[in-house]
Design an enzyme around this catalytic site. Structure first.
Site, PDB file in Angstrom:
ATOM      1  N   PRO A  12      -8.896  -7.761   4.056  1.00 12.55           N
ATOM      2  CA  PRO A  12      -9.863  -8.734   5.440  1.00 12.55           C
ATOM      3  C   PRO A  12     -10.828 -10.373   4.915  1.00 12.55           C
ATOM      4  O   PRO A  12     -11.850  -9.911   5.602  1.00 12.55           O
ATOM      5  CB  PRO A  12     -10.034  -7.534   6.067  1.00 12.55           C
ATOM      6  CG  PRO A  12     -10.571  -6.792   4.778  1.00 12.55           C
ATOM      7  CD  PRO A  12      -9.489  -6.333   3.634  1.00 12.55           C
ATOM      8  N   CYS A  13     -10.212 -11.010   4.095  1.00 11.13           N
ATOM      9  CA  CYS A  13     -11.150 -11.779   4.093  1.00 11.13           C
ATOM     10  C   CYS A  13     -11.700 -12.577   5.356  1.00 11.13           C
ATOM     11  O   CYS A  13     -13.063 -13.220   4.789  1.00 11.13           O
ATOM     12  CB  CYS A  13     -10.603 -12.732   2.958  1.00 11.13           C
ATOM     13  SG  CYS A  13      -9.379 -13.819   3.995  1.00 11.13           S
TER      14      CYS A  13
END
Length: 192
Positions: A119-120
């Site tokens: 989850p950047c």
């Protein structure tokens, strides 16, 4: 390696992988959707669809991203950011043990090959701003709102840390007061 393309609310997700795990998930604006899903990619497709339907907050399929040792370390740290939460690039650098590595951390974040799953999109600027996202800032905003829809209900979403606590609390008390007296609903106001 096998590849499948599926429709999502944010465009077409291309998923690539094999028996060793998923190596890449990316998003494109236009393209053809696959008519068949290879068996080895079925779990990833199902879990991504569940995520977009609001039925999943984490992913269980096997990951196999390719990157340097440092990139792998950053991507592993990204996996530890809880669903519905955010952290800053500075926070991530501190967690990795070197605040001076903030640019390298940001670069590794930008090279994340596993869209959504690693989850950047949960990494924001120190000031709470939506900064840098390979899929486009509109997608980042959508993902954060999807994961935390209640954040839209506060007038100062992601801006509370810009004010000293006593100012933030004072403003919130006035907003609550206005809502009660004026019977207006400020919860639907969105700030971009």
């Amino acid at each position: 390696m096998e590849t499948v393309a599926i429709n999502t609310p944010l465009g077409i997700a291309q998923i690539t992988g094999d028996a060793n795990g998923i190596t890449q998930i990316s998003v494109i604006d236009e393209g053809d959707v696959s008519s068949e899903i290879p068996t080895g990619l079925q779990n990833a497709v199902t879990e991504l669809n569940d995520y977009f339907q609001g039925k999943r907050t984490h992913f269980d399929f096997k990951l196999n991203p390719k990157g340097t040792e440092f990139q792998q370390k950053v991507w592993q740290a990204l996996l530890e950011i809880p669903y519905g939460k955010t952290c800053s690039y500075m926070d991530l650098s501190k967690k990795l043990g070197d605040v001076k590595a903030i640019r390298a951390v940001a670069s590794a974040n930008g090279k994340n090959p596993l869209w959504i799953v690693v989850p950047c999109h949960r990494v924001i600027g120190t000031d709470g701003s939506l900064t840098g996202y390979a899929g486009g800032l509109w997608r980042k905003k959508w993902l954060l709102e999807h994961e935390n829809p209640t954040a839209q209900q506060t007038l100062f979403w992601n801006y509370s840390h810009k004010f000293p606590n006593f100012i933030f609390n004072y403003l919130n008390s006035w907003i609550n007061h206005l809502q009660m007296i004026e019977k207006i609903n400020l919860n639907n106001i969105l700030f971009l």
